[in-house]
Design a protein around this motif. Structure first.
Motif, mmCIF file in Angstrom:
data_model
loop_
_atom_site.group_PDB
_atom_site.id
_atom_site.type_symbol
_atom_site.label_atom_id
_atom_site.label_comp_id
_atom_site.label_asym_id
_atom_site.label_seq_id
_atom_site.Cartn_x
_atom_site.Cartn_y
_atom_site.Cartn_z
ATOM 1 N N SER B 33 0.832 -1.202 0.000
ATOM 2 C CA SER B 33 0.000 0.000 0.000
ATOM 3 C C SER B 33 0.870 1.258 0.000
ATOM 4 C CB SER B 33 -0.974 -0.011 1.165
ATOM 5 O OG SER B 33 -0.291 -0.346 2.322
ATOM 6 N N THR B 34 2.036 1.195 0.630
ATOM 7 C CA THR B 34 2.945 2.346 0.536
ATOM 8 C C THR B 34 3.339 2.591 -0.911
ATOM 9 O OG1 THR B 34 3.877 1.571 2.585
ATOM 10 C CG2 THR B 34 4.973 3.390 1.537
ATOM 11 N N GLY B 35 3.627 1.485 -1.605
ATOM 12 C CA GLY B 35 3.989 1.617 -3.010
ATOM 13 C C GLY B 35 2.895 2.291 -3.797
ATOM 14 N N ILE B 36 1.674 1.849 -3.594
ATOM 15 C CA ILE B 36 0.547 2.432 -4.343
ATOM 16 C C ILE B 36 0.365 3.900 -3.966
ATOM 17 C CG2 ILE B 36 -1.947 2.298 -4.663
ATOM 18 C CD1 ILE B 36 -1.627 -0.728 -4.215
ATOM 19 N N PHE B 37 0.472 4.176 -2.668
ATOM 20 C CA PHE B 37 0.305 5.546 -2.199
ATOM 21 C C PHE B 37 1.361 6.461 -2.825
ATOM 22 C CE2 PHE B 37 1.571 8.824 0.800
ATOM 23 C CZ PHE B 37 0.375 9.516 0.897
ATOM 24 N N LEU B 38 2.609 5.970 -2.841
ATOM 25 C CA LEU B 38 3.683 6.786 -3.407
ATOM 26 C C LEU B 38 3.484 6.983 -4.904
ATOM 27 C CD1 LEU B 38 6.917 5.594 -1.614
ATOM 28 C CD2 LEU B 38 5.693 7.713 -1.337
ATOM 29 N N LEU B 39 2.937 5.957 -5.551
ATOM 30 C CA LEU B 39 2.674 6.075 -6.980
ATOM 31 C C LEU B 39 1.662 7.180 -7.243
ATOM 32 C CD1 LEU B 39 3.078 4.906 -9.786
ATOM 33 C CD2 LEU B 39 1.235 3.325 -9.330
ATOM 34 N N VAL B 40 0.586 7.169 -6.452
ATOM 35 C CA VAL B 40 -0.451 8.191 -6.631
ATOM 36 C C VAL B 40 0.121 9.574 -6.349
ATOM 37 C CG1 VAL B 40 -2.643 9.018 -5.735
ATOM 38 C CG2 VAL B 40 -2.296 6.587 -6.120
ATOM 39 N N SER B 57 12.258 12.201 -7.722
ATOM 40 C CA SER B 57 12.975 10.946 -7.443
ATOM 41 C C SER B 57 13.624 10.949 -6.067
ATOM 42 C CB SER B 57 14.061 10.721 -8.481
ATOM 43 O OG SER B 57 13.665 11.179 -9.707
ATOM 44 N N TYR B 58 14.315 12.060 -5.763
ATOM 45 C CA TYR B 58 15.040 12.123 -4.504
ATOM 46 C C TYR B 58 14.089 12.015 -3.321
ATOM 47 C CZ TYR B 58 18.478 13.768 -1.167
ATOM 48 O OH TYR B 58 19.321 13.867 -0.116
ATOM 49 N N ASN B 59 13.004 12.778 -3.458
ATOM 50 C CA ASN B 59 11.969 12.799 -2.452
ATOM 51 C C ASN B 59 11.413 11.415 -2.166
ATOM 52 O OD1 ASN B 59 10.412 14.130 -0.837
ATOM 53 N ND2 ASN B 59 9.337 15.349 -2.370
ATOM 54 N N ILE B 60 11.031 10.774 -3.270
ATOM 55 C CA ILE B 60 10.371 9.488 -3.120
ATOM 56 C C ILE B 60 11.358 8.421 -2.682
ATOM 57 C CG2 ILE B 60 9.267 7.678 -4.488
ATOM 58 C CD1 ILE B 60 7.535 9.688 -5.683
ATOM 59 N N SER B 61 12.634 8.584 -3.038
ATOM 60 C CA SER B 61 13.556 7.543 -2.578
ATOM 61 C C SER B 61 13.697 7.573 -1.064
ATOM 62 C CB SER B 61 14.922 7.648 -3.250
ATOM 63 O OG SER B 61 15.281 8.948 -3.482
ATOM 64 N N TRP B 62 13.631 8.759 -0.462
ATOM 65 C CA TRP B 62 13.650 8.774 1.016
ATOM 66 C C TRP B 62 12.427 8.073 1.575
ATOM 67 C CZ3 TRP B 62 17.243 8.821 4.257
ATOM 68 C CH2 TRP B 62 18.412 9.552 4.040
ATOM 69 N N PHE B 126 10.675 8.856 -11.111
ATOM 70 C CA PHE B 126 10.378 8.415 -9.753
ATOM 71 C C PHE B 126 9.785 7.018 -9.748
ATOM 72 C CE2 PHE B 126 6.419 10.247 -11.120
ATOM 73 C CZ PHE B 126 5.492 9.360 -10.627
ATOM 74 N N GLU B 127 9.300 6.565 -10.934
ATOM 75 C CA GLU B 127 8.686 5.234 -10.951
ATOM 76 C C GLU B 127 9.726 4.131 -10.698
ATOM 77 O OE1 GLU B 127 8.731 7.337 -13.421
ATOM 78 O OE2 GLU B 127 9.341 6.423 -15.303
ATOM 79 N N THR B 128 11.024 4.469 -10.866
ATOM 80 C CA THR B 128 12.068 3.502 -10.489
ATOM 81 C C THR B 128 11.868 3.013 -9.072
ATOM 82 O OG1 THR B 128 13.495 5.023 -11.654
ATOM 83 C CG2 THR B 128 14.545 3.179 -10.578
ATOM 84 N N LEU B 129 11.667 3.976 -8.184
ATOM 85 C CA LEU B 129 11.558 3.618 -6.774
ATOM 86 C C LEU B 129 10.311 2.790 -6.521
ATOM 87 C CD1 LEU B 129 13.894 4.548 -5.234
ATOM 88 C CD2 LEU B 129 13.370 6.373 -6.787
ATOM 89 N N ILE B 130 9.222 3.179 -7.214
ATOM 90 C CA ILE B 130 7.977 2.414 -7.039
ATOM 91 C C ILE B 130 8.202 0.984 -7.496
ATOM 92 C CG2 ILE B 130 5.527 2.395 -7.547
ATOM 93 C CD1 ILE B 130 6.291 4.992 -6.393
ATOM 94 N N LEU B 131 8.888 0.849 -8.642
ATOM 95 C CA LEU B 131 9.156 -0.492 -9.158
ATOM 96 C C LEU B 131 10.028 -1.278 -8.186
ATOM 97 C CD1 LEU B 131 9.715 0.269 -12.903
ATOM 98 C CD2 LEU B 131 8.002 -1.222 -11.938
ATOM 99 N N ILE B 132 11.008 -0.599 -7.591
ATOM 100 C CA ILE B 132 11.857 -1.294 -6.621
ATOM 101 C C ILE B 132 11.029 -1.756 -5.440
ATOM 102 C CG2 ILE B 132 13.687 -0.916 -4.933
ATOM 103 C CD1 ILE B 132 15.206 0.602 -6.969
#
Lengths: 499, 518
Positions: B33-40, B57-62, B126-132
């Motif tokens: 759910s974190t992944g989905i939330f971050l995606l949205v 990207s930087y933001n979401i990687s944290w 930023f979708e890199t991080l979501i994919l990870i």
């Protein structure tokens, strides 16, 4: 805290102190390194003073039995149910390892002293490397666990690789460092498998327990050969000695001192500590092999030495010859031979470093090691010439110097076992005299060559101080070897006749 | 009183059918759910005109690092530790917990190592991080899967994320090529895997690992009511061999290793680091479960194959890496070599073997973290102000001069990979040899020892280049980012001092080996 732990701790304390000194304060760095290594030497002398020479057991043991030193019950139980738990940092000193420890602590301050001025880059790293190396070597000689012995035996490679590669003198140093590393590594990985096999049979790796265990004859032979592969490279025996002249020639002076003084002793110490008492059957079975290889090595390297023109190579090859005298003594199956070989190792640990120091002195002044540029040093550097002749005499084991009692005992031991071997080995004496005197002749006597040699400065005070303890040691052992022989006598008897 | 209690339990179980399952799955649910939330959040914010289309990207990687850390905390504190969930689909025990936490922490480490890379690269992916995050959550499911369907689904989710990640740099030829190769070969290996699963299913009629184990242990399958068919049948072996081939493909073991050097080289460095470090442990975990639980009675067959794969990987990894000039390709071959040692532990299939394998995996992760956190640092040429990164191994030449501490760390990592004694790498290798000798696999031990000497050549070559050679172009390192420095410090400390106090590592791995084997 027992003495041996203190001996191990002091260089590490020195390293810790050095880490906090900024690297441009080279003088402070050298002082710290020298003082900590001198302190180590003094403490290690206490080991000898307090040593009980009437007993063959390991002394100054620290009594740590769990791998961690923790008394926590679950940890201990978990460790004992898993397999490498037998890895215990038990330390101890007996008559055999005592002098190797003292030799190590004696040589390290000399190494730091010899590189006082001529190491200009990475001084801090240099001092750290030497102190770490000292700790590792001391641990090899004092540890009472087979796997830990292997670990420290091998780990010496890393600092030595760096010392040769970084502070060595010429381009060829990289090749030398490679050869040193890979020869030694390839020899010793087989030993690792042998150690694991021993562990499977006995369930322990503690030396004292292993002395009491028995192996079948075939297995003894296999294990002996695996150990031999490792030790023969370190000794070095003849087909695998190629790394040694290379490594010696390319190493900085202090590196050669350590290499000749201590690292060559690791192989013979391994034979003494493990091969002889653990595999007595295999030792007798393989004695002809050792004898043949040693005699070939003595004659071959002595003859090779005569035609070398690089000063360091000459001394390196003569080390090979002397170390093969040691192996002949070790496998003579009697106390005279073994005591003689230990004494010869100690003596070689004093003489050969001294000769390397002499070469270092010349190299610092003239930046070459090729013999053809030198001649007539006796005229320009009289004090140096005196010392050089003295050390050369010690190298050919003149009576009165330290090599004589050692070699003499080795010959007695070999003669009792096999007179033909003693005869062949004795030719090494003649050949040794030939190359050493020939070298002395070319270097010290004759007319000096002012075209090449145009700075004349004799030994300075620092250099004299680094030679002084070696001279004292050589004369002492040569004239009065009793204190040394007494201390090792019980341990040697125990080693041979315990089973 | 006793009756009453049990009655109460029954009531609560039937009224809240999935209650305990959801409790046990809470970490996975949280991560997904974190992944989905971050995606949205990312989609909405990055396309927002009022915020001037921010780079996220930087933001979401944290956020991703935080999410991974929280998830590992949740797993560590999970109230249910030993259970079979969702009608025998997932299983959790000590082993899965350990593997999951290791996966989470190592991927958090991977992201934090590449923070600066992400920041300076400047592309808004930023979708890199979501994919990870999705790949990691699929690893969590993979680790605890208890039947072939969930195994396959989890592997597919992971692989799908990986295909996209490999081809992420759309404007780079190498990356697209890597992505394509990875996709084709990965899909092929998944095909092998699913074919193996379907053979097993068609033969036995069950999908769960434990049911399979029971059938194979009994030696018979219920076939139309007549219990006559033995498991020695060729079909079962064939299915198992297909599954094994799929597994070897996924971990890049030697006969099936062709994709890995190209993919590792072509993918962007943070992604390579992620590929090298994290997926192996999850894959090893689930396939250990499959082969030790379901196929334990077919042990002689798969042991031979695994021994072959192990020997081949050691040899290929050691010999092929000798002539590499690019650092990432070299690391790819080195990881093939390490996979050979891991498979040697796998082939033992004893408690010691599993323990050796898990120790090796942990050490392997630490060593690779050390190497890649150096490769991910920014290097700066003196002449042009671009920020080239280390690509060829000769690019390392300046490291010892400009940043001695970094060079020291790198060489310690190299010595450790080569297995030189006081370092952790030696410990893990020695333990593998120990386990191999214990299971009468002397060949593996001898070949392993010899290849480790051969592999010393190229590890030493890297050190030689750093310390002893003079570089043609002088680069200077930009300041090492704090996160990389932290990762380096931790891994260096581990590599040097692991030998001094190995008891905790032993304790943990012994516990998980027992959890798996019993």
């Amino acid at each position: 805290m027992s003495y041996i732990e203190m001996v191990l701790a002091v260089p590490l304390l020195g390293v810790t102190a050095l880490l906090f000194v900024p690297s441009w304060k080279t003088q402070t760095i050298r002082n710290i390194a020298l003082n900590s290594s001198l302190l180590t030497f003094l403490i290690s002398l206490l080991l000898w003073i307090e040593f009980d020479s009437s007993s063959a057991v390991f002394q100054y043991t620290n009594g740590i039995c769990s791998p961690s030193g923790f008394s926590d019950v679950t940890l201990a139980r978990a460790a004992s149910s898993s397999s490498f738990s037998a890895l215990n940092f038990a330390l101890g000193v007996d008559g055999i390892s005592l002098f190797f420890i003292i030799l190590t602590t004696l040589l390290v301050p000399i190494c730091i002293l010899v590189s006082w001025n001529n190491i200009e880059i990475y001084v801090k790293e240099y001092c750290i490397a030497f102190l770490v190396l000292e700790t590792l070597m001391l641990t090899v000689f004092s540890v009472l666990d087979l796997l830990l012995f292997y670990i420290f035996f091998e780990s010496v490679l890393i600092p030595m690789f760096i010392i040769i590669g970084v502070w060595g003198s010429r381009e060829r140093k990289i090749r030398a460092a490679y050869q040193f590393f890979l020869y030694t590594l390839f020899g010793s990985v087989l030993m690792l498998l042998a150690i694991l096999l021993i562990y499977f049979q006995t369930g322990t790796l503690d030396i004292e327990m292993l002395y009491l265990s028995d192996f079948s004859e075939t297995r003894q032979c296999i294990l002996w050969l695996a150990f031999f592969a490792s030790f023969a490279v370190k000794v070095p025996m003849v087909p695998v000695h190629i790394w040694l002249p290379e490594a010696h020639v390319e190493a900085p002076t202090a590196g050669s001192v350590i290499l000749a003084g201590i690292l060559l002793k690791l192989g013979t110490y391994g034979f003494l500590r493990f091969s002889i008492p653990l595999f007595p059957y295999a030792c007798i079975y393989f004695t002809p092999l050792i004898y043949t290889m040693s005699i070939i090595a003595i004659v071959y390297t002595s003859c090779t030495t005569i035609r070398q023109i690089d000063l360091k190579k000459i001394i390196a090859y003569s080390s090979v010859a002397h170390m093969n005298f040691v192996t002949i003594g070790l496998f003579s199956q009697n106390t005279q031979g073994i005591e003689g070989s230990i004494l010869l190792m100690i003596s070689h640990g004093l003489v050969s470093p001294a000769l390397f120091l002499c070469v270092g002195v010349l190299y610092d002044r003239h930046k070459t090691r090729l013999l053809r540029y030198y001649s007539g040093c006796g005229q320009t550097m009289p004090l140096f010439a005196l010392l050089f002749v003295f050390f050369t005499m010690a190298n050919i084991s003149l009576p009165g110097t330290s090599s004589f009692p050692g070699e003499f005992l080795v010959f007695i031991g070999a003669y009792q076992n096999n007179s033909f071997v003693a005869f062949c080995a004795a030719t090494g004496m003649v050949l040794g005299a030939a190359y050493a005197l020939w070298l002395c002749n070319r270097l010290v006597y004759g007319v000096s060559k002012p075209d090449f040699i145009n700075t004349w400065s004799d030994l300075n005070r620092r250099e004299f101080f680094m030679f002084a303890p070696l001279i004292a040691g050589i004369l002492w052992i040569g004239v009065y070897p009793e204190p040394f022989l007494d201390a090792m006598h019980c341990s040697c008897i125990y080693l041979l006749y315990a089973q | 009183m006793y009756l009453e209690q049990s009655f109460h339990k029954q009531i609560s179980f039937s009224s809240f059918l999935f209650e305990n399952d959801f409790l046990a799955l809470f970490p996975e649910i949280f991560l997904v759910s974190t992944g989905i939330f971050l995606l949205v959040y990312g989609v909405i914010t990055s396309t927002s005109k009022s915020l001037n289309y921010p780079l996220l990207s930087y933001n979401i990687s944290w956020y991703a690092i935080m999410a991974l850390l929280y998830t590992s905390l949740l797993i560590y504190n999970s109230p249910i530790n030993n259970a079979v969930l969702l009608y025998n689909t997932l299983v959790i025990d000590d082993f899965t917990q350990f593997v999951k936490i290791t996966c989470l922490l190592s991927s958090a480490c991977c992201i934090s190592m590449s923070l600066q890379y992400i920041q300076t690269q400047g592309d808004n992916a930023f979708e890199t991080l979501i994919l990870i995050l999705f790949a990691v959550s699929s690893m969590l499911f993979l680790t605890s899967s208890a039947d072939f369907i969930s195994l396959y689904l989890a592997i597919e989710l992971q692989s799908l994320s990986f295909y996209v990640l490999a081809a992420l740099k759309r404007n780079s030829e190498f990356a697209t090529e890597a992505g394509l190769k990875y996709f084709l070969l990965g899909a092929f290996s998944s095909g092998l895997l699913i074919f193996g699963c379907s053979l097993i299913y068609g033969y036995t009629g069950v999908l769960s690992f434990s049911e399979c184990a029971k059938i194979f242990a009994a030696g018979v399958v219920p076939f139309d009511g007549i219990q006559a068919v033995t498991t020695e049948s060729a079909l079962v072996s064939l299915g198992m061999v297909f599954i094994l081939a799929g597994f070897l493909f996924k971990i890049a073991a030697a006969p099936f290793h062709m994709w890995s050097p190209d993919v590792y080289q072509g993918a962007p460095t943070p992604i390579t680091a992620f590929f090298v470090i994290t997926p192996k442990i999850a894959l090893f975990a689930v396939f250990l479960r499959v082969f030790l639980q379901s196929f334990y009675d077919l042990f002689p067959i798969w042991q031979t194959l695994v021994i072959f794969a192990s020997l081949a990987s050691m040899l290929v990894g050691a010999l092929a890496a000798l002539s590499q000039s690019q650092i990432k390709r070299l690391m790819a071959f080195s990881s093939i070599n390490h996979v050979g040692y891991l498979l040697a532990g796998f082939a033992c299939a004893s408690i010691e073997g599993i323990q050796a394998l898990s120790i090796y995996l942990i050490v392997y992760i630490f060593m690779n973290i050390a190497v890649f956190s150096i490769l991910l640092c920014n290097m700066r040429h003196t002449h042009n102000n671009g920020l080239p990164r280390i690509k060829y191994i000769t690019d390392l030449a300046f490291l010892a001069k400009t940043n001695p501490l970094l060079a020291f760390t790198f060489s310690i990592a190299m010595f450790s990979m080569a297995g030189i004694p006081p370092l952790a790498g030696f410990y893990s290798k020695a333990y593998i040899f120990f386990a191999a000798l214990g299971s009468n696999l002397g060949v593996l031990a001898v070949v392993g020892v010899c290849t480790s000497v051969v592999s010393c050549f190229y590890y030493l070559r890297l050190i030689r280049i750093m310390y002893f050679s003079t570089p043609k172009t002088w680069c200077s390192t930009a300041r090492v980012p704090r996160t990389n420095a932290l990762a380096l410090a931790i891994s260096l400390f581990f590599l040097i001092f692991c030998m001094a106090y190995p008891a905790p590592l032993h304790l943990i791995t012994h516990k998980i080996a027992i959890a798996l084997c019993v």
